[in-house]
Design an enzyme around this catalytic site. Structure first.
Site, PDB file in Angstrom:
ATOM      1  N   HIS A  98     -34.657 -64.849  14.758  1.00 65.77           N
ATOM      2  CA  HIS A  98     -33.536 -65.737  15.078  1.00 65.77           C
ATOM      3  C   HIS A  98     -32.224 -65.323  14.432  1.00 65.77           C
ATOM      4  CE1 HIS A  98     -33.016 -70.103  16.734  1.00 65.77           C
ATOM      5  NE2 HIS A  98     -32.102 -69.278  17.185  1.00 65.77           N
ATOM      6  N   ASP A 121     -35.471 -75.792  18.135  1.00 61.28           N
ATOM      7  CA  ASP A 121     -36.113 -75.067  17.040  1.00 61.28           C
ATOM      8  C   ASP A 121     -36.840 -76.045  16.117  1.00 61.28           C
ATOM      9  OD1 ASP A 121     -36.677 -73.275  14.919  1.00 61.28           O
ATOM     10  OD2 ASP A 121     -34.748 -72.270  15.115  1.00 61.28           O
ATOM     11  N   HIS A 123     -36.924 -75.434  13.043  1.00 59.04           N
ATOM     12  CA  HIS A 123     -36.157 -75.275  11.809  1.00 59.04           C
ATOM     13  C   HIS A 123     -34.665 -75.486  12.069  1.00 59.04           C
ATOM     14  CE1 HIS A 123     -39.811 -72.719  11.675  1.00 59.04           C
ATOM     15  NE2 HIS A 123     -39.919 -73.196  10.440  1.00 59.04           N
ATOM     16  N   ASP A 125     -32.298 -73.633  10.413  1.00 58.36           N
ATOM     17  CA  ASP A 125     -31.635 -72.335  10.234  1.00 58.36           C
ATOM     18  C   ASP A 125     -30.236 -72.509   9.648  1.00 58.36           C
ATOM     19  OD1 ASP A 125     -33.915 -71.174  11.208  1.00 58.36           O
ATOM     20  OD2 ASP A 125     -33.134 -70.791  13.209  1.00 58.36           O
ATOM     21  N   HIS A 138     -33.099 -64.828   8.996  1.00 60.92           N
ATOM     22  CA  HIS A 138     -33.420 -65.583  10.214  1.00 60.92           C
ATOM     23  C   HIS A 138     -33.429 -67.089   9.968  1.00 60.92           C
ATOM     24  CE1 HIS A 138     -38.127 -66.164  10.024  1.00 60.92           C
ATOM     25  NE2 HIS A 138     -37.581 -66.367   8.859  1.00 60.92           N
ATOM     26  N   ASP A 225     -35.744 -71.110  20.054  1.00 57.78           N
ATOM     27  CA  ASP A 225     -36.763 -70.469  19.231  1.00 57.78           C
ATOM     28  C   ASP A 225     -38.116 -70.956  19.742  1.00 57.78           C
ATOM     29  OD1 ASP A 225     -38.600 -69.816  17.159  1.00 57.78           O
ATOM     30  OD2 ASP A 225     -36.980 -69.825  15.682  1.00 57.78           O
ATOM     31  N   ASP A 227     -40.762 -71.223  18.324  1.00 50.45           N
ATOM     32  CA  ASP A 227     -41.511 -72.069  17.391  1.00 50.45           C
ATOM     33  C   ASP A 227     -41.074 -73.539  17.485  1.00 50.45           C
ATOM     34  OD1 ASP A 227     -39.353 -72.647  15.603  1.00 50.45           O
ATOM     35  OD2 ASP A 227     -39.832 -70.962  14.307  1.00 50.45           O
ATOM     36  N   GLU A 270     -37.933 -65.086  18.642  1.00 50.98           N
ATOM     37  CA  GLU A 270     -39.109 -65.217  17.773  1.00 50.98           C
ATOM     38  C   GLU A 270     -40.446 -65.078  18.501  1.00 50.98           C
ATOM     39  OE1 GLU A 270     -39.145 -65.187  14.540  1.00 50.98           O
ATOM     40  OE2 GLU A 270     -37.142 -65.794  13.884  1.00 50.98           O
TER      41      GLU A 270
END
Length: 298
Positions: A98, A121, A123, A125, A138, A225, A227, A270
């Site tokens: 990412h 996402d 996360h 980030d 990332h 992303d 994830d 990712e």
């Protein structure tokens, strides 16, 4: 005439788990070009930006992993994305970890006065060198894009910030570090955690997101992303977090974005085929791209 240009960014310099550099190849193997050909008048796969096999380096001052290399390669991606938009094509970037969003947003932001960002996402980030537990870049691209972080990264493209915090919507967050939570509160960034996704439903989350960004932006970048999805639907990612967005909810989100016609650039990141099951995650990515660009069952 609908034109799309695909650019691969096979970079794994922003983290430690090898394999994500093969993400663009996995997505192409899953048939991205063939799937999108029916949705665009012109499709141009420009191949991959050359990353090479550089030696891992830790910056002694900031403790950031591969700082100079990430900055250099992000600058190359920014130029490519800038050029694609200048030709009137839609830029679709395939990752890579990412951290590639640093370059994508640097290229996109040159073309919009009030760029919006949807960060799909698990996360946030939003780490910086001071708050990152790992030094992995990332985990920093959104922070960098709002002007928080090392100047080698924030100044790519010659300007900062790339996006204002009030023009960002994070969807699907379920793993936030303390420093990220603080930054979210300080800047008033709009976040739909999995609590909101579960409580409101994805349709309501997307209605609110689209309405919010339509009012205040002149273009919207989607940074997705894999994830963000639950690991049962997207196992081939480097930092999976259980309890994520379902495959079907993600399709609905993409379908609603297609109907809204607000997305002006996108990246899917990712995908790590080494950690995947029969390319399941790349196949999911391609299916979601098709929905984003208007593919329908009927």
């Amino acid at each position: 005439m609908r034109k799309i240009s695909i650019i691969g960014m096979p970079m794994d310099l922003g983290q430690m788990r090898r394999g994500v550099d093969m993400g663009p190849s996995a997505i192409r193997y899953a048939g991205v070009v063939e799937r999108l050909q029916t949705l665009f008048d012109v499709i141009d796969d420009q191949g991959d930006i050359a990353i090479g096999r550089p030696e891992v380096k830790i910056d002694p001052e900031s403790n950031l992993r591969n700082l100079e290399l990430v900055a250099e390669k992000s600058g190359l991606l920014a130029e490519e994305v800038d050029n694609i938009i200048s030709t009137g094509a839609f830029p679709l970037v395939l990752g890579g970890d990412h951290s590639i969003a640093i370059g994508t947003l640097a290229g996109v932001a040159k073309h919009y006065k009030k760029l919006g960002v949807i960060w799909y996402d698990a996360h946030g980030d939003l780490n910086t060198a001071e708050t990152s537990p790992s030094g992995n870049i990332h985990g920093m691209p959104l922070a960098v894009s709002i002007g928080e972080g090392h100047e080698l990264l924030t100044n790519i493209g010659g300007f900062t910030p790339k996006v204002l915090p009030e023009n960002i919507v994070i969807i699907g967050a379920r793993c936030l570090d303390d420093g990220e939570k603080k930054l979210i509160k300080e800047h008033g960034i709009k976040v739909y955690t999995m609590h909101e996704v579960d409580r409101l439903g994805m349709a309501r989350v997307m209605e609110e997101t689209i309405g919010y960004l339509k009012e205040r932006t002149d273009g919207v970048h989607l940074s997705l992303d894999l994830d963000g999805l639950d690991p049962t639907d997207a196992p081939g990612v480097g930092t999976p977090v259980t309890g994520g967005i379902s495959y079907r909810e993600s399709h609905l989100a993409m379908e609603m974005l297609a109907e809204s016609d607000i997305i002006t650039s996108a990246e899917f990141v990712e995908v790590n085929p080494i950690l995947d099951e029969k390319n399941k995650t790349a196949i999911a990515a391609v299916a979601l791209m098709a929905s984003l660009f208007g593919d329908k069952l009927l």
